[in-house]
Design a protein around this motif. Sequence first.
Motif, PDB file in Angstrom:
ATOM      1  N   ILE A 188       0.847  -1.194   0.000  1.00 17.90           N
ATOM      2  CA  ILE A 188       0.000   0.000   0.000  1.00 17.90           C
ATOM      3  C   ILE A 188       0.884   1.246   0.000  1.00 17.90           C
ATOM      4  O   ILE A 188       1.773   1.394   0.837  1.00 17.90           O
ATOM      5  CB  ILE A 188      -0.925   0.024   1.231  1.00 17.90           C
ATOM      6  N   PHE A 189       0.647   2.129  -0.958  1.00 14.58           N
ATOM      7  CA  PHE A 189       1.359   3.404  -1.060  1.00 14.58           C
ATOM      8  C   PHE A 189       0.336   4.518  -0.852  1.00 14.58           C
ATOM      9  O   PHE A 189      -0.499   4.754  -1.719  1.00 14.58           O
ATOM     10  CB  PHE A 189       2.009   3.552  -2.437  1.00 14.58           C
ATOM     11  N   ILE A 190       0.384   5.172   0.293  1.00 13.54           N
ATOM     12  CA  ILE A 190      -0.546   6.272   0.553  1.00 13.54           C
ATOM     13  C   ILE A 190      -0.007   7.558  -0.057  1.00 13.54           C
ATOM     14  O   ILE A 190       1.127   7.966   0.194  1.00 13.54           O
ATOM     15  CB  ILE A 190      -0.764   6.468   2.068  1.00 13.54           C
ATOM     16  N   ASP A 191      -0.837   8.189  -0.873  1.00 15.46           N
ATOM     17  CA  ASP A 191      -0.522   9.494  -1.456  1.00 15.46           C
ATOM     18  C   ASP A 191      -1.386  10.524  -0.738  1.00 15.46           C
ATOM     19  O   ASP A 191      -2.616  10.483  -0.829  1.00 15.46           O
ATOM     20  CB  ASP A 191      -0.837   9.479  -2.952  1.00 15.46           C
ATOM     21  N   PRO A 192      -0.769  11.458   0.007  1.00 11.82           N
ATOM     22  CA  PRO A 192      -1.541  12.389   0.820  1.00 11.82           C
ATOM     23  C   PRO A 192      -2.311  13.435   0.026  1.00 11.82           C
ATOM     24  O   PRO A 192      -3.015  14.257   0.618  1.00 11.82           O
ATOM     25  CB  PRO A 192      -0.486  13.047   1.700  1.00 11.82           C
ATOM     26  N   LEU A 193      -2.183  13.411  -1.286  1.00 15.11           N
ATOM     27  CA  LEU A 193      -2.848  14.352  -2.182  1.00 15.11           C
ATOM     28  C   LEU A 193      -2.101  15.691  -2.190  1.00 15.11           C
ATOM     29  O   LEU A 193      -2.319  16.549  -1.339  1.00 15.11           O
ATOM     30  CB  LEU A 193      -4.321  14.579  -1.786  1.00 15.11           C
ATOM     31  N   ILE A 194      -1.226  15.829  -3.143  1.00 15.99           N
ATOM     32  CA  ILE A 194      -0.410  17.038  -3.248  1.00 15.99           C
ATOM     33  C   ILE A 194      -1.133  18.067  -4.112  1.00 15.99           C
ATOM     34  O   ILE A 194      -1.385  17.828  -5.289  1.00 15.99           O
ATOM     35  CB  ILE A 194       0.969  16.726  -3.863  1.00 15.99           C
ATOM     36  N   ARG A 195      -1.466  19.178  -3.506  1.00 16.57           N
ATOM     37  CA  ARG A 195      -2.116  20.263  -4.237  1.00 16.57           C
ATOM     38  C   ARG A 195      -1.162  21.450  -4.325  1.00 16.57           C
ATOM     39  O   ARG A 195      -0.350  21.679  -3.416  1.00 16.57           O
ATOM     40  CB  ARG A 195      -3.431  20.650  -3.554  1.00 16.57           C
ATOM     41  N   PRO A 196      -1.221  22.230  -5.395  1.00 13.18           N
ATOM     42  CA  PRO A 196      -0.254  23.320  -5.599  1.00 13.18           C
ATOM     43  C   PRO A 196      -0.315  24.363  -4.497  1.00 13.18           C
ATOM     44  O   PRO A 196      -1.399  24.857  -4.157  1.00 13.18           O
ATOM     45  CB  PRO A 196      -0.682  23.917  -6.940  1.00 13.18           C
ATOM     46  N   ILE A 197       0.844  24.713  -3.972  1.00 11.11           N
ATOM     47  CA  ILE A 197       0.851  25.725  -2.909  1.00 11.11           C
ATOM     48  C   ILE A 197       0.496  27.101  -3.456  1.00 11.11           C
ATOM     49  O   ILE A 197       0.148  27.999  -2.687  1.00 11.11           O
ATOM     50  CB  ILE A 197       2.203  25.776  -2.179  1.00 11.11           C
ATOM     51  N   GLY A 198       0.546  27.266  -4.767  1.00  6.50           N
ATOM     52  CA  GLY A 198       0.114  28.526  -5.361  1.00  6.50           C
ATOM     53  C   GLY A 198      -1.379  28.743  -5.255  1.00  6.50           C
ATOM     54  O   GLY A 198      -1.865  29.866  -5.424  1.00  6.50           O
ATOM     55  N   THR A 199      -2.129  27.683  -4.972  1.00  7.55           N
ATOM     56  CA  THR A 199      -3.581  27.794  -4.828  1.00  7.55           C
ATOM     57  C   THR A 199      -4.029  27.718  -3.364  1.00  7.55           C
ATOM     58  O   THR A 199      -5.213  27.840  -3.076  1.00  7.55           O
ATOM     59  CB  THR A 199      -4.297  26.678  -5.614  1.00  7.55           C
TER      60      THR A 199
END
Length: 300
Positions: A188-199
């Motif tokens: 299992i590879f958990i991806d914490p959900l990377i959202r752009p810091i510009g937004t």
Amino acid sequence: MSFSSWHFIDKIMGLYYNELEILRKIEDLSVIIIGEKINSTLKRVRPAIENYDTKAIQDLALRQVAAGASFIDLNAGMFINDEPERLEWLVNTVQEVTDTRLVMDSPNPLAIERGLKANKNGKPIINSITNESERFETILPMIVKYNTAVIALCMDDTGMPETEEDRVAIARDMIKKLSAAGVAHEDIFIDPLIRPIGTGSHYGKVAIGTMRTIKEEYPDVHVTCGLSNISFGIPARKLMNQTFLVAAVANGMDGAILNPLDKKLMTFLYAAQALMGYDDYCMDYLTAYREGKLEGYVPK
């Protein structure tokens, strides 16, 4: 000290490093690198997939493996009308020249299964599942049937969570359900959900906090992410990606979807994983130095 004495010490150190390399390969503690370059969303790569350019795709796969990729991500998602066929072609094309494990990267379950059926390179990864009911119920049977690993993205039917607490809760629920279905934690590879810091100026902190909490609670579960998403829409993206990489590794990330052909980014990765104990006896770091892979440093 005489030349012969230095020569003797050099031979002893050479034997020592060889023994450590054997140990290092057995323990395999390094950060898992998923090469991201064979992706139809990339302007320079899309024509190669569109034209079934075998040589270009195989060259890109081999260059990523040589640069340190443990997995090769394959994405044909821009070809909506015939994505399953193109993803199958990518799988067959890449595994003709390397036995490196593959990642089936698609929002289309039909394409994922087509790729899984063609796969011969050991246990693949599905990229990705989410906690959205329909997505989870569609992808889970394929994980079990084909005995795959999976990247689990922290989002659910309510959408993209804003807080660390919500992301961790989603991750916990997915880990619980995947485990109940027989999926081992190490798959299992958990991806914490990377959202752009510009937004959203909090998105970097939220992602880092989620990584840290998941790794503390589930040490055998991998933590990964699409690294470059953090810098989307802002200038000097490589600088932001490099800085985020170091912070992420320091907070539990032990896998990353990134461009292994970016030598400076890989230099930061070698240093960060050595500092955080993912590189036993600093063997990856030492090997990279001796092979001239650390940007700005010429081996003596």
